[in-house]
Scaffold this active site. Structure first.
Site, PDB file in Angstrom:
ATOM      1  N   HIS A 261     -60.714  19.117  13.702  1.00 23.72           N
ATOM      2  CA  HIS A 261     -60.136  19.923  12.623  1.00 23.72           C
ATOM      3  C   HIS A 261     -58.889  19.244  12.037  1.00 23.72           C
ATOM      4  O   HIS A 261     -58.810  18.995  10.828  1.00 23.72           O
ATOM      5  CB  HIS A 261     -59.782  21.317  13.165  1.00 23.72           C
ATOM      6  CG  HIS A 261     -59.187  22.238  12.148  1.00 23.72           C
ATOM      7  ND1 HIS A 261     -59.908  23.199  11.493  1.00 23.72           N
ATOM      8  CD2 HIS A 261     -57.923  22.341  11.650  1.00 23.72           C
ATOM      9  CE1 HIS A 261     -59.132  23.854  10.646  1.00 23.72           C
ATOM     10  NE2 HIS A 261     -57.907  23.352  10.727  1.00 23.72           N
ATOM     11  N   GLU A 262     -57.950  18.913  12.900  1.00 21.94           N
ATOM     12  CA  GLU A 262     -56.709  18.294  12.411  1.00 21.94           C
ATOM     13  C   GLU A 262     -56.990  16.919  11.811  1.00 21.94           C
ATOM     14  O   GLU A 262     -56.345  16.504  10.850  1.00 21.94           O
ATOM     15  CB  GLU A 262     -55.669  18.193  13.534  1.00 21.94           C
ATOM     16  CG  GLU A 262     -55.198  19.538  14.087  1.00 21.94           C
ATOM     17  CD  GLU A 262     -54.641  20.505  13.041  1.00 21.94           C
ATOM     18  OE1 GLU A 262     -54.020  20.028  12.060  1.00 21.94           O
ATOM     19  OE2 GLU A 262     -54.849  21.728  13.190  1.00 21.94           O
ATOM     20  N   HIS A 265     -57.797  17.302   8.262  1.00 15.14           N
ATOM     21  CA  HIS A 265     -56.588  17.431   7.435  1.00 15.14           C
ATOM     22  C   HIS A 265     -55.968  16.051   7.202  1.00 15.14           C
ATOM     23  O   HIS A 265     -55.546  15.697   6.101  1.00 15.14           O
ATOM     24  CB  HIS A 265     -55.546  18.307   8.139  1.00 15.14           C
ATOM     25  CG  HIS A 265     -55.800  19.785   8.037  1.00 15.14           C
ATOM     26  ND1 HIS A 265     -55.917  20.433   6.833  1.00 15.14           N
ATOM     27  CD2 HIS A 265     -55.923  20.748   8.997  1.00 15.14           C
ATOM     28  CE1 HIS A 265     -56.107  21.748   7.071  1.00 15.14           C
ATOM     29  NE2 HIS A 265     -56.124  21.951   8.358  1.00 15.14           N
TER      30      HIS A 265
HETATM   31 ZN    ZN Z   1     -56.369  23.823   9.340  1.00 15.04          ZN
END
Ligand code: ZN
Length: 497
Positions: A261-262, A265
Site C-alpha cells: 500500500h505505502e 503511494h
Molecule cells: Zn493510503
C-alpha cells in the site's frame, strides 16, 4: 525573469522547506529517542512558522497578481499559477491565531483521545472534540470556497470535490455494496481466514516485504522502508520518497499489504516529470487520487491470483510450517475474506466503503450542526448496525477508533473511499490498453502497469486536478460502477457464487 519564473523560484524554496519539515517528521516517527520529543516539537513549530511567513509574504501576493496578467501560459505555468494561488490564499485567509489554536487543540485532543480510547470513555474526549469542531467551522467560514462549510473542508483534501458530488456517488455505491455483502454472507463456501492469524515470524515478514517492493520496482536508491507505529509515506525531496510499515506476528496482512500500500503511494511521488521536481506541483493531485494508487497496488494487484501465482512459491519456502497443505488458491481466498468488522483499518475491500460512508454522513451532520457531539457514540452504533449489521460493544471499537478527528481532519475520510473508486476506473483503463498485465504478474513482471501509471498519472503531479485527470485518462467522469463491477467479478468466484 517574468513573474511566473519568480513565482516558481519562490515556491521551489517553500517546497524545499516543506521537505525539511517532513524530514523532521519522518525522523520523529522512525528514529527519535523518547526523551527528545520536546525539542523536536519546538523545531516543528519553528519550521511551520517560517513556511507560513514565506507563503503569506507580500512578494508572493504581488507575483501572483502580476502572473495573472500574463497571457498564453503553457500547461505547467498555468498549473503553477493555479496551485500557487490556492496555497497562498489558503494560508492568507486563515489568521495565525486560529492556526495556532487548532494546533494546540489537536495536540491536547490527541492525548485525550488516547486516554478516552484506553478507558473506553467518550466523555474524556468530548470537550476537545467539541472545541475542534468549532475551530473547523471557523476554518470553513474564513476560507469560504463553497456555500456549505463541509464542502469547503472537503476541498482542502480533494480539490474541486463537494459534499453533493460525493454524496451522490456514495449513495449509489451504498446500495450496491449492501447487495454484494449480503450475497457473500449467504455463501456456504467461505474462505479459511485462520491461515492469516497464525504466528508469522517477524523478521521473515520484513525480508519478504522488501523482496516484494523491489519486485514492484520501488527504487531503493531514492528511498527506503522503515518501521513505525503508524505506516506512512513521505517525500523528503523529489528524489527521496520513503515509507514505513508495521509488523504483527499474529496477522500476516499488516506488514505485507501495508508495505505494498505505502509502496503504491511512494511510486506516485517518485514518478513526477523532472520539470516539476521540488516545485509547487511536486505532489499528488488529491488525497483521493493518491489513495487510488496505493489501493490499486495493494488490492487490485497485490490481492490478485496472478500476483500470488508468482509470489506464493517463495512465500511457502519462507514459511513452510504456516502454509503446509495450503494451496495458492486457499491462500488467495483467505487474503480476500469478506467479513463485516468493527475496525476500519482492518476492513476488507468490500466492506471498507461502508466504514467511510458512515464517517462521511456523520461529519456532514456535525459540521452542519444537525447533531450534537454528545450524540455521536449512539449515532455511530446505529449506523454500524444499518450499514454492516454489527454493533460495536464499546466506544473504543466504535466512535473512538480513528485518530483523524482529534487532529481536526474533517473532510479527509471521504478521500479513502474515493481512492478505491478512482483506482478501479484507472485500472479498468490500464487493462483495456494492456490486456496482458495479469499474465505478466504471473511472471513477476510489474513494470508495464507502472509504466502506464507513470505516463498517465504520476508524471503530472498537481498539473491536472483530479476531475480533469480521470477524464483525460479514462475518457469519463468518476463513475462508481467500475468499482462495483470489479468487486462482483472478483469476489463472487472466491465465494463460489
Ligand atoms: Zn493510503
Amino acid at each position: 525573469m517574468n513573474a511566473i519564473e519568480e513565482l516558481k523560484k519562490e515556491f521551489s524554496e517553500i517546497t524545499r522547506l516543506n521537505h525539511i519539515r517532513s524530514l523532521l517528521g519522518w525522523d520523529e516517527q522512525v528514529n527519535l529517542p523518547k526523551g527528545s520529543f520536546g525539542g523536536r516539537a519546538e523545531q516543528n513549530a519553528l519550521m511551520s512558522k517560517i513556511i507560513h511567513e514565506r507563503l503569506i509574504s507580500d512578494k508572493i501576493g504581488k507575483l501572483i497578481k502580476e502572473a495573472e496578467k500574463l497571457k498564453d501560459l503553457n500547461l505547467i505555468d498555468n498549473a503553477t499559477l493555479r496551485e500557487a494561488k490556492r496555497d497562498y490564499e489558503q494560508e492568507v485567509k486563515l489568521p495565525a491565531e486560529l492556526v495556532e489554536e487548532i494546533s494546540k487543540t489537536g495536540s491536547l485532543g490527541y492525548i485525550k483521545w488516547v486516554e478516552a480510547r484506553k478507558k473506553n470513555d467518550f466523555s474524556i474526549f468530548q470537550p476537545l472534540l467539541e472545541k475542534m469542531i468549532g475551530l473547523q467551522i471557523q476554518v470553513a467560514e474564513k476560507l469560504d470556497t463553497h456555500p456549505d462549510p463541509y464542502s469547503t473542508l472537503i476541498d482542502l483534501y480533494e480539490p474541486g470535490a463537494t459534499y453533493d458530488w460525493i454524496a451522490n456517488i456514495f449513495n449509489k455505491s451504498k446500495q450496491n455494496l449492501n447487495s454484494i455483502i449480503k450475497k457473500l454472507e449467504n455463501s456456504s463456501d467461505k474462505p479459511d481466514f485462520s491461515i492469516l492469524t497464525q504466528k508469522w515470524d517477524k523478521n521473515k515478514q520484513w525480508d519478504f516485504s522488501i523482496e516484494i517492493i523491489k519486485g514492484l520496482n520501488y527504487d531503493f536508491n531514492k528511498g527506503r522502508q522503515d518501521k513505525s507505529v503508524h505506516p506512512f509515506t513521505t517525500s523528503l525531496s523529489s528524489s527521496d520518497t520513503r515509507f514505513t510499515t508495521r509488523i504483527d506476528d499474529n496477522f500476516f496482512p499488516t506488514c505485507i499489504f501495508g508495505s505494498i500500500h505505502e509502496c503504491g503511494h511512494a511510486l506516485y511521488e517518485m514518478g513526477l516529470m523532472e520539470e516539476i521536481h521540488d516545485s509547487v506541483l511536486a505532489s499528488g493531485c488529491s488525497m483521493g487520487v493518491h489513495e487510488s494508487q496505493s489501493r490499486m497496488w495493494e488490492n487490485m494487484v497485490g490481492r490478485s491470483m496472478e500476483f500470488w501465482k508468482f509470489w506464493y512459491p517463495k512465500l511457502k519456502k519462507n514459511f513452510p510450517n504456516n502454509l503446509k497443505d495450503k494451496s495458492v488458491k486457499d491462500f488467495y481466498r483467505s487474503i480476500n475474506t469478506v467479513q463485516p468488522s468493527l475496525i476500519r483499518v482492518e476492513a476488507d475491500e468490500v466492506t471498507y466503503g461502508m466504514h467511510i460512508i458512515l464517517r462521511f454522513e456523520l461529519e456532514r451532520d456535525i459540521i452542519e450542526g444537525n447533531v450534537q457531539v454528545s450524540e455521536l457514540p449512539e449515532l455511530w452504533n446505529e449506523k454500524m448496525e444499518n450499514l454492516l449489521g454489527i454493533t460495536p460493544p464499546t466506544n473504543s471499537d466504535g466512535v473512538l477508533q480513528d485518530i483523524h478527528w482529534s487532529w481536526g481532519n474533517f473532510g479527509y475520510f471521504p478521500t479513502y473511499f474515493l481512492g478505491n473508486l478512482y483506482g478501479a476506473q484507472f485500472y479498468k483503463t490500464a487493462l483495456k490498453q494492456h490486456p496482458t498485465l495479469p499474465e505478466e504478474y504471473e511472471k513477476g513482471n510489474f513494470s508495464n502497469l507502472l509504466a502506464f501509471l507513470r505516463e498517465n498519472i504520476h508524471q503530472y503531479g498537481r498539473i491536472y486536478q483530479a476531475k480533469d485527470l480521470i477524464k483525460r485518462v479514462t475518457g469519463e467522469d468518476l463513475n462508481p460502477d467500475y468499482f462495483i463491477e470489479y468487486l462482483e467479478k472478483k469476489f463472487y468466484p472466491i465465494y463460489r457464487i
